[in-house]
Design a protein around this motif. Structure first.
Motif, short mmCIF file in Angstrom:
data_model
loop_
_atom_site.label_atom_id
_atom_site.label_comp_id
_atom_site.label_asym_id
_atom_site.label_seq_id
_atom_site.Cartn_x
_atom_site.Cartn_y
_atom_site.Cartn_z
N GLU A 228 0.84 -1.20 0.00
CA GLU A 228 0.00 0.00 0.00
C GLU A 228 0.87 1.25 0.00
O GLU A 228 0.65 2.19 -0.76
CB GLU A 228 -0.90 -0.03 1.23
CG GLU A 228 -2.00 0.97 1.19
CD GLU A 228 -3.01 0.73 2.30
OE1 GLU A 228 -3.45 -0.42 2.47
OE2 GLU A 228 -3.33 1.71 2.99
N ALA A 229 1.88 1.26 0.87
CA ALA A 229 2.76 2.42 0.95
C ALA A 229 3.52 2.61 -0.37
O ALA A 229 3.74 3.74 -0.81
CB ALA A 229 3.74 2.25 2.10
N LEU A 233 3.55 5.82 -2.97
CA LEU A 233 4.74 6.53 -3.43
C LEU A 233 4.82 6.57 -4.95
O LEU A 233 5.75 7.11 -5.51
CB LEU A 233 6.01 5.86 -2.88
CG LEU A 233 6.43 6.31 -1.51
CD1 LEU A 233 7.61 5.48 -1.04
CD2 LEU A 233 6.84 7.78 -1.54
N GLY A 234 3.85 5.95 -5.60
CA GLY A 234 3.83 6.03 -7.05
C GLY A 234 4.33 4.78 -7.74
O GLY A 234 4.50 4.78 -8.96
N VAL A 235 4.55 3.71 -6.99
CA VAL A 235 5.00 2.47 -7.62
C VAL A 235 3.79 1.69 -8.12
O VAL A 235 2.81 1.55 -7.41
CB VAL A 235 5.77 1.60 -6.59
CG1 VAL A 235 6.14 0.26 -7.20
CG2 VAL A 235 6.99 2.34 -6.11
N ASP A 236 3.85 1.20 -9.35
CA ASP A 236 2.78 0.33 -9.84
C ASP A 236 3.07 -1.08 -9.31
O ASP A 236 3.77 -1.87 -9.94
CB ASP A 236 2.76 0.34 -11.36
CG ASP A 236 1.54 -0.38 -11.92
OD1 ASP A 236 1.21 -0.17 -13.10
OD2 ASP A 236 0.92 -1.17 -11.18
N ALA A 237 2.53 -1.33 -8.12
CA ALA A 237 2.93 -2.55 -7.42
C ALA A 237 2.53 -3.82 -8.17
O ALA A 237 3.28 -4.79 -8.21
CB ALA A 237 2.34 -2.57 -6.01
N GLU A 238 1.34 -3.81 -8.76
CA GLU A 238 0.90 -5.04 -9.45
C GLU A 238 1.81 -5.37 -10.61
O GLU A 238 2.22 -6.51 -10.82
CB GLU A 238 -0.54 -4.90 -9.93
CG GLU A 238 -1.55 -5.08 -8.83
CD GLU A 238 -1.29 -6.35 -8.02
OE1 GLU A 238 -1.10 -7.42 -8.63
OE2 GLU A 238 -1.23 -6.24 -6.78
N ARG A 239 2.13 -4.34 -11.41
CA ARG A 239 2.98 -4.58 -12.56
C ARG A 239 4.37 -5.02 -12.10
O ARG A 239 4.99 -5.89 -12.70
CB ARG A 239 3.08 -3.30 -13.39
CG ARG A 239 3.51 -3.56 -14.83
CD ARG A 239 3.59 -2.29 -15.61
NE ARG A 239 4.61 -1.40 -15.08
CZ ARG A 239 4.98 -0.27 -15.66
NH1 ARG A 239 4.40 0.13 -16.76
NH2 ARG A 239 5.90 0.49 -15.12
N LEU A 240 4.83 -4.42 -11.03
CA LEU A 240 6.14 -4.78 -10.50
C LEU A 240 6.18 -6.26 -10.09
O LEU A 240 7.09 -7.00 -10.45
CB LEU A 240 6.47 -3.89 -9.30
CG LEU A 240 7.78 -4.19 -8.57
CD1 LEU A 240 8.95 -3.87 -9.46
CD2 LEU A 240 7.87 -3.40 -7.28
N THR C 58 -5.79 8.48 -1.30
CA THR C 58 -4.49 8.17 -1.90
C THR C 58 -4.61 7.18 -3.04
O THR C 58 -3.61 6.63 -3.51
CB THR C 58 -3.54 7.58 -0.83
OG1 THR C 58 -4.18 6.46 -0.23
CG2 THR C 58 -3.24 8.61 0.22
N ARG C 59 -5.82 6.94 -3.48
CA ARG C 59 -6.08 6.10 -4.65
C ARG C 59 -5.69 4.65 -4.46
O ARG C 59 -5.48 3.92 -5.42
CB ARG C 59 -5.38 6.65 -5.90
CG ARG C 59 -6.37 7.19 -6.90
CD ARG C 59 -5.70 7.59 -8.18
NE ARG C 59 -5.76 6.52 -9.15
CZ ARG C 59 -5.09 6.51 -10.28
NH1 ARG C 59 -4.26 7.50 -10.57
NH2 ARG C 59 -5.23 5.52 -11.12
N VAL C 60 -5.59 4.23 -3.23
CA VAL C 60 -5.45 2.79 -3.00
C VAL C 60 -6.78 2.12 -3.30
O VAL C 60 -6.85 0.99 -3.76
CB VAL C 60 -5.01 2.53 -1.54
CG1 VAL C 60 -5.02 1.06 -1.22
CG2 VAL C 60 -3.63 3.10 -1.31
#
Lengths: 338, 296, 276
Positions: A228-229, A233-240, C58-60
């Motif tokens: 979530e954090a 911060l702008g990371v595309d977590a799923e793609r990563l 925060t768009r989560v």
């Protein structure tokens, strides 16, 4: 010292060690060649049909290169999995990918592809197919609406790995006695000289996989904050997560396809590096590529020579030496965080 | 006329002279192999072939063998290249062989591929029958230039085989269970030479139609087929007791005809798992076990 | 002053299956605005939806209905990195396990300003160190985060958010694990950040005293809806609070700051019965 400088220094030192170990590996072997003969062969000044040329250039050199590539790929896969799962015990084999690849190869060996020209490509292809199957299975298990669940990934990987391992056991138990030796031998992991074309393919795949991980090394760091954090911060977590998983599966599958399953490299090398360099994946990934090569090259050189003229499988050495070394690392835990 | 002869000579001479003494043969798996005639530096990756080479008197042409090549004792003097499954390629190459003999049952395809890549002529063999063994001996004779010794060797072998056949012919054929390994139970199957030898020795292997060469078999199924003779292979060698058969475990199977009749035998039959010149020795031992009455 | 953040008729519900054991929760028709430069507090009972609100900001999470806007633009039109350059979040807890040092943590806050960079720039390092100095953790920079005490860890997390140089600083329960001294320090720090840097602050808290002291305006959430919005004195009235929280309260006025002080009206022994 800035990150870039530290990396350059670490790579410099490791690169030097790698060259030294590679040189040693080239000069040592059961054929009992003199250093002069090896040097002549390397310089291209030995006759093409001479023993030193054949042994040095067609047996030892490809093997040294294969060891460097396999070790580096496994170590990078280890760093990737550990960053992805935020678990320092995650090893490439934990994702079931190497078991899947091994299953593919055992299947191929048992049905006896025969000595046709096709089978040279056949075994590696079966390994890849098995690896892809396992990776896909793990992915499907771990995919929840919204993305990839890391916890489920770990569990799914273990389950898929266990499944394929038992499938292999089933195959072994019904295989004809004659073929058993070959299957068991492959399962121990071996570095045999690979022809130049395959070696080039191996290098391409290993370096591509490593590059995919390196590109995202900074984001992989950020994943430690929590998904979530990281998103905040702008990371595309799923793609990563998808990309890292794919890259690690590619690296693992490639190595197993060419050398059989070799354990412990992806666990021991990243840990040793963390003790020296800290947790920053931007430093760990490139150094793992080199350090993994050193580790496996040293293990293979040992495997080749310690009971000459017989040969041990390199997988035996990595496990046998890797296990106590890993215990040692665990006991000096101050730099390792669990 | 002279001109025509000269023209003919010009055409024929290059054909007859040829490159220095090479032989182009087809191995037992149907592949063409080109090697110097005859091969002067042979590495044998097959224990049976090693035996044949010695039996034909061609041992000075043998420069390498495997750890499993143990007969005749003189073979120990030859350097070993390691196991059958993982021979050390460097050691092999350092021996500078001009021919390697391998099998598809026991050596790895990968090894054969490596040898091909190193451009070392590799000859593959495969023998599951007495007739194939005889063929194998003839081929080794051709490869080593010892064709002259082949006829005597194979003639003697076939004579002894025929003698056994004649001796056991009058007797009824018992059902035979041959136990290669007790646990897991491993038996000779369709493509094992043992199956044929049991048949020649006057018995019928109860596992003759099963599996490939040496399949696993369930004890239940073996018991259900009611063997009348059980032969336990003894793998122990000299001082070590590992591999020695344990008859006590079999005595429990009181319903089996072989046990009731006391026809439980063990014998050192390791020679029967090779396909070489000692096949008649093993065959005779086998026949004596199955039909003791035939040899009194 | 213009609205920096706007929630326009936002509705959201967690699908029941995702949160086993919780009743499917709904945010319904939530509308409010946060002015640039103010300190804004979100208060309410435990399951009122405070954290959900934060996640929507925060768009989560994505609203089922309605829109969240930043500076007039719907946030769903913004790339994640762009949103991260404007909004920084200090979560309730530090991540665990977290094997990095304080400085490495704070540097992570620079990511949105240069996501294409492999290593941080020298300017990034300078800004990070300034953020650490602002929250008083600069001399702890080389220590692993996990070795820090609770209050220090909180300040390190705040430094990371400051290093992000956001226009809006969002804090989730900033004082929940802190003792009195650190609660006071945190309040002072937030005030300073707001005044010195002109940063808009939005904090979610169940500590009503902190909210009353620090915030310019409060949003009281109850049962997924806006119960009241306004200055603390307006929002923290006994009737309103009893309605939303479901228990009797007493509201005093602080002699020091003049702000409301909320106390629970502890029930006497006789009325201590379940269901009351």
């Amino acid at each position: 010292m800035s990150g870039g400088r530290r990396l350059a220094l670490a790579l410099g030192v490791l690169g030097f060690v790698l060259l030294a170990v590679a040189a040693a590996a080239l000069f040592v072997g059961s054929a009992g060649l003199s250093p002069g003969a090896v040097a002549r062969a390397l310089a291209g000044r030995a006759g093409p049909e001479s023993v030193e040329a054949i042994v040095t250039l067609q047996l030892r050199l490809p093997r040294v290169l294969a060891a460097m590539l396999a070790g580096g790929a496994l170590a990078v896969a280890g760093v990737a999995f550990q960053g992805l799962t935020r678990n320092p015990l995650a090893e490439p084999s934990i994702l079931g990918v190497s078991s899947g690849a091994a299953f593919g190869v055992v299947l191929a060996q048992i049905f006896g592809l025969g000595l046709s020209a096709l089978e040279a490509l056949g075994v590696a292809t079966f390994a890849f197919a098995g690896a892809l199957l396992a990776a896909a299975a793990v992915y499907v298990i771990a995919a929840v609406p919204g993305g990839l669940s890391i916890q489920t990934l770990l569990l799914g990987g273990v389950i898929v790995g266990v499944f394929f391992t038992s499938a292999i056991t089933v195959l072994i138990s019904i295989v004809d006695f004659n073929r058993l030796g070959g299957v068991v031998h492959w399962l121990l992991g071996n570095l045999a000289p690979i022809p130049a074309g395959s070696l080039a393919l191996f290098a391409l795949l290993a370096l591509t996989g490593s590059w995919l991980v390196l590109r995202h090394a900074r984001e992989l760091n950020l994943l430690a904050l929590g998904e979530e954090a990281a998103v905040q911060l702008g990371v595309d977590a799923e793609r990563l997560k998808r990309r890292i998983f794919l890259a690690a599966a590619l690296l693992t599958g490639t190595v197993v396809a060419f050398t059989g399953p070799i354990g412990f490299v992806g666990l021991v090398v990243p840990h040793a590096l963390r003790g020296l360099l800290g947790q920053d994946n931007r430093l760990l990934v490139p150094t793992a590529l080199v350090a993994g090569g050193i580790f496996l090259l040293a293990a293979d050189t040992l495997a080749r020579n310690v009971v000459a003229p017989a040969e041990l499988s390199v997988g035996v050495i990595t496990s046998f030496c890797g296990a106590p070394f890993f215990v040692y690392l665990l006991r000096t835990r101050s730099r390792i965080s669990l | 006329m002279t001109r025509r002869l000269a023209l003919l000579a010009v055409l024929i001479v290059p054909l007859t002279a040829g490159p220095a003494e090479t032989l182009s043969v087809r191995d037992m798996l149907g592949r063409d192999v080109t090697l110097p005639r005859p091969a002067a530096r042979i590495v044998s990756l097959v224990p049976s072939v090693t035996e044949i080479v010695f039996a034909l008197g061609a041992e000075e042409r043998l420069v390498g063998r495997t750890d499993f090549c143990d007969h005749p004792p003189a073979v120990r003097a030859k350097p070993s290249v390691g196991g059958m499954v993982n021979p050390n390629l460097e050691t092999l190459v350092a021996l500078k062989p001009d021919l390697v003999i391998a099998t598809d049952e026991g050596n790895l395809e990968e090894t054969v591929r490596q040898l091909r890549r190193l451009r070392i002529p590799t000859y593959l063999v495969h023998a599951n029958r007495i007739a194939e063994t005889v063929d194998l001996i003839a081929r080794v004779g051709e490869l080593t230039g010892r064709q002259a010794a082949v006829a005597k060797l194979t003639g003697e072998m076939l004579r002894r085989v025929a003698a056994v056949r004649r001796a056991v012919a009058p007797f009824p054929r018992p059902r035979v269970l041959y136990v290669l390994w007790p646990e897991p139970l491993i038996v000779p199957g369709r493509s094992s030479i043992l199956t044929e030898l049991i048949e020649v020795a006057g018995g019928t292997s109860i596992t003759a139609g099963d599996g490939d060469a040496y399949p696993r078999f369930s004890l239940e199924a073996a018991v259900a087929r009611a063997p009348e003779v059980i032969i336990l292979a003894d793998h122990s060698t000299g001082s070590s007791t590992a591999g020695r058969p344990m008859p006590e475990q079999w005595q429990r199977l009181a319903s089996v005809p072989a046990i009731r009749a006391g026809r439980l035998h063990s014998a050192d039959l390791s020679v029967l798992h090779r396909y070489g010149p000692r096949v008649p020795d093993g065959l005779e031992t086998l026949a004596r076990i199955i039909h003791p009455a035939a040899f009194r | 002053m213009s609205a920096l953040v706007e929630f326009a008729d936002v509705a959201f519900g967690y699908p029941r299956s995702e949160r086993p054991g919780e009743r499917g929760f709904q945010l319904e028709s939530v509308s409010f605005a946060v002015e640039a430069g103010e300190v804004f507090g979100v208060i309410g009972p435990n399951s009122a939806g405070k954290t959900t609100l934060l996640r929507l900001l925060t768009r989560v999470l994505t609203p089922a209905r309605g829109e969240v806007r930043l500076d007039g633009r719907p946030i769903r039109q913004l790339a994640h990195a762009e949103l991260a350059r404007q909004v920084a979040v200090v979560p309730q807890d530090a991540p665990r396990p977290f094997p990095f040092s304080v400085e490495q943590l704070v540097l992570m806050g620079r990511y949105p300003h240069g996501p294409g960079r492999f290593f941080e720039s020298r300017e990034d390092v300078v800004l990070a160190r300034a953020a650490m100095a602002a929250t008083g953790v600069l001399d702890l920079a080389a220590l692993p985060l996990e070795q820090l005490a609770g209050g220090e860890r909180q300040r390190a997390m705040l430094a990371r958010a400051l290093a992000q140089q956001p226009r809006l600083l969002v804090l989730d329960e900033p004082t929940s694990h802190l003792d009195l001294r650190y609660q006071a320090e945190t309040a002072a720090l937030l005030r300073r950040v707001n005044v010195e840097r002109g940063m808009t602050v939005l904090l979610v808290s169940h500590d009503l005293d902190l909210a009353a002291e620090v915030c310019d305006r409060l949003l009281l959430l109850g049962g997924g809806r806006v119960a009241r919005v306004g200055p603390p004195a307006d929002v923290l009235r006994p009737e309103t609070l009893e309605d939303v929280f479901g228990c009797a309260v007493v509201v005093d006025v602080s002699p020091v700051s003049g702000r409301p002080v909320v106390r629970v009206a502890w029930p006497s022994g006789a009325s201590l019965q379940p269901g009351r």
